[in-house]
Design a protein around this motif. Structure first.
Motif, PDB file in Angstrom:
ATOM      1  N   ASP A 232       0.841  -1.196   0.000  1.00 32.81           N
ATOM      2  CA  ASP A 232       0.000   0.000   0.000  1.00 32.81           C
ATOM      3  C   ASP A 232       0.872   1.241   0.000  1.00 32.81           C
ATOM      4  N   VAL A 233       0.804   2.014  -1.069  1.00 29.61           N
ATOM      5  CA  VAL A 233       1.567   3.261  -1.162  1.00 29.61           C
ATOM      6  C   VAL A 233       0.971   4.129  -2.262  1.00 29.61           C
ATOM      7  N   VAL A 234       1.021   5.427  -2.047  1.00 26.88           N
ATOM      8  CA  VAL A 234       0.606   6.377  -3.073  1.00 26.88           C
ATOM      9  C   VAL A 234       1.843   7.176  -3.442  1.00 26.88           C
ATOM     10  N   ALA A 235       2.201   7.187  -4.714  1.00 21.82           N
ATOM     11  CA  ALA A 235       3.423   7.867  -5.153  1.00 21.82           C
ATOM     12  C   ALA A 235       3.121   8.770  -6.332  1.00 21.82           C
ATOM     13  N   LYS A 236       3.821   9.888  -6.373  1.00 21.80           N
ATOM     14  CA  LYS A 236       3.659  10.828  -7.483  1.00 21.80           C
ATOM     15  C   LYS A 236       5.043  11.277  -7.926  1.00 21.80           C
ATOM     16  N   SER A 237       5.291  11.224  -9.224  1.00 15.76           N
ATOM     17  CA  SER A 237       6.561  11.726  -9.739  1.00 15.76           C
ATOM     18  C   SER A 237       6.319  13.075 -10.385  1.00 15.76           C
ATOM     19  N   GLN A 238       7.224  14.001 -10.123  1.00 18.04           N
ATOM     20  CA  GLN A 238       7.115  15.337 -10.685  1.00 18.04           C
ATOM     21  C   GLN A 238       8.424  15.650 -11.380  1.00 18.04           C
ATOM     22  N   GLY A 239       8.356  16.434 -12.431  1.00 22.51           N
ATOM     23  CA  GLY A 239       9.585  16.789 -13.143  1.00 22.51           C
ATOM     24  C   GLY A 239       9.924  15.722 -14.163  1.00 22.51           C
ATOM     25  N   SER A 240      11.147  15.269 -14.134  1.00 18.60           N
ATOM     26  CA  SER A 240      11.665  14.355 -15.141  1.00 18.60           C
ATOM     27  C   SER A 240      10.936  13.011 -15.132  1.00 18.60           C
ATOM     28  N   SER A 241      10.606  12.504 -16.316  1.00 17.34           N
ATOM     29  CA  SER A 241      10.006  11.174 -16.416  1.00 17.34           C
ATOM     30  C   SER A 241      11.037  10.164 -16.903  1.00 17.34           C
ATOM     31  N   ASN A 242      12.301  10.558 -16.937  1.00 16.99           N
ATOM     32  CA  ASN A 242      13.393   9.663 -17.307  1.00 16.99           C
ATOM     33  C   ASN A 242      13.459   8.527 -16.286  1.00 16.99           C
ATOM     34  N   PRO A 243      13.413   7.252 -16.715  1.00 16.30           N
ATOM     35  CA  PRO A 243      13.386   6.136 -15.761  1.00 16.30           C
ATOM     36  C   PRO A 243      14.581   6.130 -14.804  1.00 16.30           C
ATOM     37  N   TYR A 244      15.755   6.508 -15.293  1.00 18.99           N
ATOM     38  CA  TYR A 244      16.936   6.516 -14.422  1.00 18.99           C
ATOM     39  C   TYR A 244      16.764   7.534 -13.288  1.00 18.99           C
ATOM     40  N   ASN A 245      16.300   8.735 -13.627  1.00 21.22           N
ATOM     41  CA  ASN A 245      16.109   9.762 -12.603  1.00 21.22           C
ATOM     42  C   ASN A 245      14.980   9.394 -11.655  1.00 21.22           C
ATOM     43  N   MET A 246      13.912   8.779 -12.174  1.00 28.10           N
ATOM     44  CA  MET A 246      12.801   8.388 -11.302  1.00 28.10           C
ATOM     45  C   MET A 246      13.229   7.319 -10.310  1.00 28.10           C
ATOM     46  N   ILE A 247      13.996   6.336 -10.778  1.00 27.82           N
ATOM     47  CA  ILE A 247      14.465   5.270  -9.881  1.00 27.82           C
ATOM     48  C   ILE A 247      15.393   5.852  -8.819  1.00 27.82           C
ATOM     49  N   ARG A 248      16.334   6.691  -9.240  1.00 29.97           N
ATOM     50  CA  ARG A 248      17.280   7.267  -8.270  1.00 29.97           C
ATOM     51  C   ARG A 248      16.575   8.168  -7.270  1.00 29.97           C
ATOM     52  N   ALA A 249      15.580   8.926  -7.713  1.00 27.34           N
ATOM     53  CA  ALA A 249      14.816   9.775  -6.799  1.00 27.34           C
ATOM     54  C   ALA A 249      14.019   8.918  -5.816  1.00 27.34           C
ATOM     55  N   THR A 250      13.451   7.812  -6.296  1.00 23.50           N
ATOM     56  CA  THR A 250      12.709   6.900  -5.428  1.00 23.50           C
ATOM     57  C   THR A 250      13.627   6.296  -4.364  1.00 23.50           C
ATOM     58  N   PHE A 251      14.825   5.899  -4.770  1.00 26.01           N
ATOM     59  CA  PHE A 251      15.767   5.341  -3.799  1.00 26.01           C
ATOM     60  C   PHE A 251      16.231   6.409  -2.815  1.00 26.01           C
ATOM     61  N   ASP A 252      16.376   7.655  -3.278  1.00 27.26           N
ATOM     62  CA  ASP A 252      16.727   8.758  -2.379  1.00 27.26           C
ATOM     63  C   ASP A 252      15.658   8.905  -1.299  1.00 27.26           C
ATOM     64  N   ALA A 253      14.387   8.818  -1.705  1.00 25.13           N
ATOM     65  CA  ALA A 253      13.287   8.921  -0.748  1.00 25.13           C
ATOM     66  C   ALA A 253      13.270   7.728   0.207  1.00 25.13           C
ATOM     67  N   LEU A 254      13.462   6.523  -0.321  1.00 21.99           N
ATOM     68  CA  LEU A 254      13.418   5.327   0.531  1.00 21.99           C
ATOM     69  C   LEU A 254      14.554   5.314   1.550  1.00 21.99           C
TER      70      LEU A 254
END
Length: 191
Positions: free
Chosen positions: A134-156
Motif C-alpha cells: 500500500d503506497v501512493v506515489a507521485k513523480s514530478q519533473g523528469s520522467s526519465n526512468p533513471y532519474n525516477m528510480i534514483r529519486a525513489t531510492f533517495d526517498a526510501l
C-alpha cells in the motif's frame, strides 16, 4: 582445501539459493548506435530493479552488445547495491517522504490497508520488488526512468522506523507511538 568432500560445489549451491530469493524487474532498455566504417554497431543498456519482497531492494545498470548480457550485468549490479527499507506492518511506509535526483522529484505517501500500489512505471517496479502493498506515489519533473528510480531510492533511504527514531532520541518505542496516536486524536478533535 575442501570441507568434508564438498569439492568446492557448496559455494555455488549457496549462491544459487541466495539468488533464488530475489525477484528482478526489467525497467528500461536503451539501444545506442555507434556509427563505424561499414555501418552501425548497436549496444544495449539495461536498468533492472531487484528485491526480496521482504524489505530489501536495489537497482543496477548494465551495458553490453547483447540484451541478455546487459540484463545479467544490471542484475548483478543491483544485487550488490541492496538497501533495507523499514516497512510498517510489512505493507506500507512509516511516514510520507520526498526524494529527488537531478530534475526528477518523487513524493511517497503511506496508505491505509487495501489501497494497493498507486504509482507509475519505474516506481511501481521498485515497490513490487520491495514487497510494499500500500503506497501512493507521485513523480514530478523528469520522467526519465533513471532519474525516477534514483529519486525513489533517495526517498526510501530517508525512511525511518519508529525503532531507529526512538534509539536516536533515547526514548522507548511505546512512548513515541503514544505521542503519535495522541497527536492524531488532537487533530480529529480540532476538525
Amino acid at each position: 582445501m575442501a570441507r568434508d568432500g564438498e569439492g568446492g560445489r557448496g559455494r555455488d549451491r549457496d549462491r544459487e539459493e541466495r539468488d533464488s530469493e530475489f525477484t528482478d524487474r526489467l525497467v528500461h532498455i536503451n539501444r545506442v548506435a555507434k556509427v563505424v566504417k561499414g555501418g552501425r554497431r548497436f549496444g544495449f543498456a539495461a536498468l533492472v530493479v531487484v528485491g526480496d519482497t521482504k524489505g530489501r531492494v536495489g537497482y543496477g545498470h548494465g551495458k553490453a552488445r547483447e540484451v541478455p548480457e546487459a540484463i545479467r550485468k544490471a542484475t548483478e549490479s543491483a544485487k550488490r547495491a541492496l538497501i533495507r527499507v523499514p516497512l510498517r506492518e510489512g505493507r506500507t511506509l512509516h511516514h510520507d517522504v520526498t526524494g529527488r535526483h537531478g530534475a526528477g522529484r518523487v513524493v511517497l505517501r503511506a496508505a491505509p490497508a487495501g489501497t494497493g500500489i498507486i504509482a507509475g512505471g519505474p516506481m511501481r517496479a521498485v515497490f513490487e520488488t520491495l514487497g510494499m502493498h500500500d503506497v501512493v506515489a507521485k513523480s514530478q519533473g523528469s520522467s526519465n526512468p533513471y532519474n525516477m528510480i534514483r529519486a525513489t531510492f533517495d526517498a526510501l533511504m530517508k525512511e525511518d522506523s519508529p525503532r531507529s527514531v526512538a534509539a536516536r532520541r533515547n526514548l522507548k518505542v511505546s512512548t513515541l507511538q503514544a505521542r503519535r496516536q495522541g497527536g492524531e486524536a488532537e487533530q480529529a478533535a480540532e476538525a
